[in-house]
Enzyme design. Structure first.
Site, mmCIF file in Angstrom:
data_model
loop_
_atom_site.group_PDB
_atom_site.id
_atom_site.type_symbol
_atom_site.label_atom_id
_atom_site.label_comp_id
_atom_site.label_asym_id
_atom_site.label_seq_id
_atom_site.Cartn_x
_atom_site.Cartn_y
_atom_site.Cartn_z
ATOM 1 N N ASP A 35 7.047 1.451 -29.378
ATOM 2 C CA ASP A 35 5.637 1.329 -29.763
ATOM 3 C C ASP A 35 4.958 2.610 -29.275
ATOM 4 O OD1 ASP A 35 2.897 0.832 -29.886
ATOM 5 O OD2 ASP A 35 3.088 -1.280 -29.331
ATOM 6 N N ARG A 75 2.088 -5.466 -53.829
ATOM 7 C CA ARG A 75 2.757 -5.865 -52.579
ATOM 8 C C ARG A 75 4.010 -5.021 -52.392
ATOM 9 N NH1 ARG A 75 6.126 -9.656 -52.960
ATOM 10 N NH2 ARG A 75 4.800 -11.067 -54.159
ATOM 11 N N TYR A 124 1.822 -4.747 -24.380
ATOM 12 C CA TYR A 124 0.588 -5.087 -25.099
ATOM 13 C C TYR A 124 0.505 -6.616 -25.259
ATOM 14 C CZ TYR A 124 -2.743 -5.538 -28.892
ATOM 15 O OH TYR A 124 -3.803 -5.917 -29.677
ATOM 16 N N LYS A 167 -5.499 2.371 -34.052
ATOM 17 C CA LYS A 167 -5.945 3.086 -32.867
ATOM 18 C C LYS A 167 -6.060 4.587 -33.172
ATOM 19 C CE LYS A 167 -5.440 -1.095 -31.299
ATOM 20 N NZ LYS A 167 -4.219 -1.564 -30.667
HETATM 21 C C1 LIG Z 1 -3.369 -2.669 -30.776
HETATM 22 C C2 LIG Z 1 -1.965 -2.565 -30.385
HETATM 23 C C3 LIG Z 1 -0.964 -3.277 -31.076
HETATM 24 C C4 LIG Z 1 -1.292 -4.248 -32.187
HETATM 25 O O1 LIG Z 1 -1.823 -3.601 -33.288
HETATM 26 P P1 LIG Z 1 -2.906 -4.287 -34.278
HETATM 27 O O2 LIG Z 1 -3.181 -3.204 -35.248
HETATM 28 O O3 LIG Z 1 -4.078 -4.677 -33.441
HETATM 29 O O4 LIG Z 1 -2.220 -5.474 -34.869
HETATM 30 C C5 LIG Z 1 0.336 -3.106 -30.665
HETATM 31 N N1 LIG Z 1 0.670 -2.280 -29.640
HETATM 32 C C6 LIG Z 1 -0.259 -1.587 -28.966
HETATM 33 C C7 LIG Z 1 0.166 -0.698 -27.847
HETATM 34 C C8 LIG Z 1 -1.596 -1.703 -29.303
HETATM 35 O O5 LIG Z 1 -2.517 -1.026 -28.601
#
Ligand SMILES: *Cc1c(COP(=O)(O)O)cnc(C)c1O
Length: 380
Positions: free
Chosen positions: A171, A47, A99, A196
């Site tokens: 983000d 961890r 998001y 992603k």
């Molecule tokens: C998918 C996504 C998240 C969240 O990420 P996870 O890996 O699904 O927890 C946050 N911000 C954006 C822009 C996303 O596309």
């Protein structure tokens, strides 16, 4: 090192001191032997740290020109760690086209802990400052936004965050460091859903934070270890593998994105196309300044704004898969109003443009002729 070299080598030197393996080994272990209490080789419990995860964290830091990377069990776990920097009474200014999962975390969990959120159309940078007061601690920016593809001026936000002594977090999931590097233009924290584009193959869920400041990195590392939302070594390996082709995948995502945005713009059944590379996009000038290219995320609406029409289109697509998520090599289509944004009340989502006929595409790296033929038959 330039970006295309960093994707392959960034932060990755001497990943296997034992045998010189070119890829970091998957250290599938929870614990590490000690010769004397506290006498270990840098790792004591997975961890707190795992060598495969460290390799990934170093790659994250390198890609974003940061100094410190942290890998989490999901993008939302990474966002959650940032919010844990705050205390009850603190305030956050964020975009009103956020998001859905971030919006849910902010409003359904952290609001109850006494943190106040302001959701503002941040693409108009002048609208932000009036929501800043003495309790404001964090600007949470997402650009391009999901799914409306608004572009927020990161530099303008950095000016505000410096002026008011706030943290600026971006983000960067949609853009990836291939298109923009927020730390270079004044952000304090970059966050990714590596699920992603960084992972890129729709086979893993991972989140990332990258920072430059050592004190901030220490606080976030403390939270990562104390809260425990870390990713495992197998998943870390998959994202490391994905990152090695990020630059060539992104190049193709952008090329295909452009061709599809142009095709949709000329289609008689389409009302509006949202892609920051189109000169008609309201934030095109900021996008040109801030981004290297415009990415493979596109949203559009069909004429008449009828939910059933949009659903028929996404159901008819054959190469585009109807699915949540984005950023993989394969093309995906989604219907935000009933899928990713279903947790946002209709009146709220419509204010920001997420209307019933909105369709979002994550354009993959297939042959462009096949993708356009698929859209043509689905819209036919
Ligand atoms: C998918 C996504 C998240 C969240 O990420 P996870 O890996 O699904 O927890 C946050 N911000 C954006 C822009 C996303 O596309």
């Amino acid at each position: 090192m330039k970006f295309n070299t960093k994707t392959i080598h960034g932060g990755q030197h001497n990943v296997d001191p034992a045998y010189g393996a070119v890829m970091p080994p998957i250290y599938q272990t929870s614990t590490y032997s000690q010769t004397t209490p506290g006498g270990h080789k840098g790792y004591e419990y997975s961890r707190s740290g795992n060598p495969t995860r460290t390799a990934l964290e170093n790659a994250f830091a390198s890609l974003e020109n940061g100094k410190f990377g942290l890998a989490f069990s999901s993008g939302l776990a990474a966002i959650d760690a940032v919010l844990k920097l705050l205390k009850p009474g603190d305030e956050v200014v964020s975009t009103n086209d956020l998001y859905g999962g971030s919006y849910r975390l902010f409003t359904k969990i952290y609001q109850d802990f006494g943190i106040k959120f302001h959701f503002v159309g941040m693409q108009d940078a002048s609208a932000i400052e009036k929501h800043i007061n003495k309790n404001t601690k964090l600007l949470w920016v997402e650009t391009p936004t999901n799914p409306m593809m608004n572009i927020i001026d990161i530099k303008a936000c950095a000016v505000l965050s410096k002026k008011h002594n706030l943290l600026l977090a971006v983000d960067n999931t949609f853009a990836t460091p291939y298109l923009q590097q927020p730390l270079e233009i004044g952000a304090d924290i970059v966050m990714h859903s590596a699920t992603k584009y960084l992972g890129g193959h729709s086979d893993v869920v991972i989140g990332a934070l990258i920072v430059k400041d050592e004190k901030l990195a220490e606080r976030l590392y403390f939270i990562q270890n104390a809260s425990g939302a870390v990713c495992g070594p197998q998943d870390s390996f998959l994202v490391l593998r994905g990152i090695k082709t990020l630059h060539i995948r992104m190049q193709r995502h952008c090329e295909n994105g452009k061709a599809i945005a142009e095709y949709l713009t000329s289609h008689p059944k389409i009302e509006k196309v949202y892609w920051p590379g189109l000169p008609s996009h309201p934030n095109h000038e900021i996008a040109k300044k801030q981004m290297k290219d415009f990415g493979g995320m596109i949203s559009f609406t069909t004429k008449g704004n009828i939910m059933a029409d949009a659903i028929k289109v996404v159901e008819r697509l054959k190469i585009f898969t109807l699915a949540e998520s984005l950023g993989g090599v394969e093309s995906l289509a989604g219907h935000p109003a009933s899928m990713t944004h279903a947790s946002i009340p209709k009146v709220e989502r419509e204010k920001t443009g997420v209307v019933d006929s909105l369709i979002r595409l994550s354009v993959g790296i297939e042959d462009i002729d096949d993708l356009i033929a698929d859209l043509k038959q689905a819209l036919g």
